[in-house]
Motif scaffolding. Structure first.
Motif, PDB file in Angstrom:
ATOM      1  N   SER A 245       0.826  -1.218   0.000  1.00  0.00           N
ATOM      2  CA  SER A 245       0.000   0.000   0.000  1.00  0.00           C
ATOM      3  C   SER A 245       0.856   1.262   0.000  1.00  0.00           C
ATOM      4  O   SER A 245       0.411   2.324  -0.444  1.00  0.00           O
ATOM      5  N   ASN A 246       2.110   1.147   0.487  1.00  0.00           N
ATOM      6  CA  ASN A 246       2.972   2.329   0.500  1.00  0.00           C
ATOM      7  C   ASN A 246       3.816   2.466  -0.769  1.00  0.00           C
ATOM      8  O   ASN A 246       4.642   3.363  -0.885  1.00  0.00           O
ATOM      9  N   ALA A 247       3.605   1.535  -1.737  1.00  0.00           N
ATOM     10  CA  ALA A 247       4.314   1.621  -3.017  1.00  0.00           C
ATOM     11  C   ALA A 247       3.389   1.115  -4.134  1.00  0.00           C
ATOM     12  O   ALA A 247       3.710   0.146  -4.820  1.00  0.00           O
ATOM     13  N   SER A 252      -1.335   3.156  -9.124  1.00  0.00           N
ATOM     14  CA  SER A 252      -1.242   4.595  -9.409  1.00  0.00           C
ATOM     15  C   SER A 252      -1.493   4.922 -10.877  1.00  0.00           C
ATOM     16  O   SER A 252      -1.857   6.048 -11.213  1.00  0.00           O
ATOM     17  N   GLU A 253      -1.271   3.920 -11.758  1.00  0.00           N
ATOM     18  CA  GLU A 253      -1.413   4.090 -13.205  1.00  0.00           C
ATOM     19  C   GLU A 253      -0.456   5.152 -13.762  1.00  0.00           C
ATOM     20  O   GLU A 253      -0.658   5.669 -14.852  1.00  0.00           O
ATOM     21  N   PRO A 280      13.714   6.394 -10.325  1.00  0.00           N
ATOM     22  CA  PRO A 280      12.751   5.489  -9.696  1.00  0.00           C
ATOM     23  C   PRO A 280      11.315   5.962  -9.901  1.00  0.00           C
ATOM     24  O   PRO A 280      11.059   7.161 -10.055  1.00  0.00           O
ATOM     25  N   HIS A 281      10.393   5.034  -9.927  1.00  0.00           N
ATOM     26  CA  HIS A 281       8.983   5.378 -10.033  1.00  0.00           C
ATOM     27  C   HIS A 281       8.619   6.296  -8.869  1.00  0.00           C
ATOM     28  O   HIS A 281       9.055   6.066  -7.735  1.00  0.00           O
ATOM     29  N   PRO A 282       7.815   7.339  -9.098  1.00  0.00           N
ATOM     30  CA  PRO A 282       7.557   8.338  -8.044  1.00  0.00           C
ATOM     31  C   PRO A 282       6.901   7.790  -6.781  1.00  0.00           C
ATOM     32  O   PRO A 282       7.033   8.390  -5.707  1.00  0.00           O
TER      33      PRO A 282
END
Length: 288
Positions: A245-247, A252-253, A280-282
């Motif tokens: 849930s924290n990543a 997030s799409e 890295p992915h935001p």
């Protein structure tokens, strides 16, 4: 850190994959009649063929009315599903001449792949270097060092990208072999060849249909390999993917941004996207 793990469609029939990928210790063991309780000549022969356990509905371990089955990849000798990946990428490299006798292997890992690689390399006689963020568990570092690996720590602020960059830097500078688990084709392939068939075979033997398949993801290899196998042989099975849930990267799409490649382009000169992300992915977060 869901990556662009590659598993290319074969040019012809599915049998063409036999020419593209080698017969590994794991795939040979998968087709043999030898059980996990048999006498084995190598610890590597005990990878795979992990048990599936049924959690009885409305029990202390299953508070639902559904039949839930767990495939215990923790029963692999290195303690995780990453043992499959480790032996696959090493023996793929040996088969195609990418890895020579005594050459050092380097890989970026949060721990499980590092442990699997350390075990495989120790058995096969390759020095192994694991690059991992300093934020990951000390216990995993100790276990890898116990298996003979060298562990290099990176700044936690640089997240997974910093680990991968450092591993590639070491490979380029010292001539190490870098499997690059995030893009290596053998990653998803080994799950299509072993994990998927093990799961479906067990359920078919028990005359049980698989309504849903649920897994988490890291490199994406298990999801791609098992998912591809189930799509072919059990098309009614619904495939679900879980993430912290924290990543919530998929939820997030928000697409990962890949910069233009400096090395490859199409016939019109348009550059293909790089196989490595720019940053890295935001919403990705390291282990807490």
């Amino acid at each position: 850190m869901f990556s662009r793990c590659l598993i290319k469609q074969p040019d012809g029939d599915d049998d063409d994959d036999d020419n593209k990928f080698p017969k590994t210790t794991l795939t040979r063991g998968h087709t043999s009649m030898k059980s996990r309780s048999s006498i084995h000549n190598s610890i590597l022969e005990t990878i795979g063929k992990t048990p599936i356990v049924h959690l009885t509905p409305n029990s202390s371990m299953n508070h639902t009315a559904s039949n839930i089955y767990l495939k215990l990849e923790s029963e692999n000798p290195g303690g995780s599903i990453k043992d499959r990946l480790s032996i696959a990428v090493i023996e793929w490299a040996e088969h195609f001449g990418k890895l020579t006798k005594g050459q050092t292997v380097v890989e970026a890992s949060s721990g499980n792949t590092g442990i699997g690689m350390a075990m495989v390399c120790a058995k096969k006689g390759y020095p192994y270097v694991c690059v991992m963020s300093e934020s990951f568990s000390i216990e995993r570092r100790k276990l890898m060092r116990f298996l003979g690996a060298k562990v290099i720590l990176t700044n936690p602020a640089h997240k997974g990208t910093g680990m991968v960059i450092k591993a590639k830097e070491l490979a380029d500078r010292h001539g190490y072999f870098w499997p690059n688990q995030f893009e290596n084709e053998a990653n998803a392939w080994i799950h299509e060849q072993t994990t998927g068939p093990e799961i479906l075979g067990a359920f078919q033997e028990a005359s049980i249909s698989i309504d849903h398949f649920v897994c988490s993801y890291g490199t994406g290899g298990t999801l791609l390999g098992v998912g591809r196998y189930l799509r072919k042989h059990s098309p009614k099975t619904k495939i679900h993917i879980c993430e912290p849930s924290n990543a919530p990267m998929l939820y997030s799409e928000i697409p990962t941004q890949y910069p233009p490649s400096e090395e490859s382009s199409d016939e019109n000169g348009n550059k293909y996207p790089s196989t490595s992300f720019e940053s890295p992915h935001p919403v990705w977060r390291p282990h807490l």
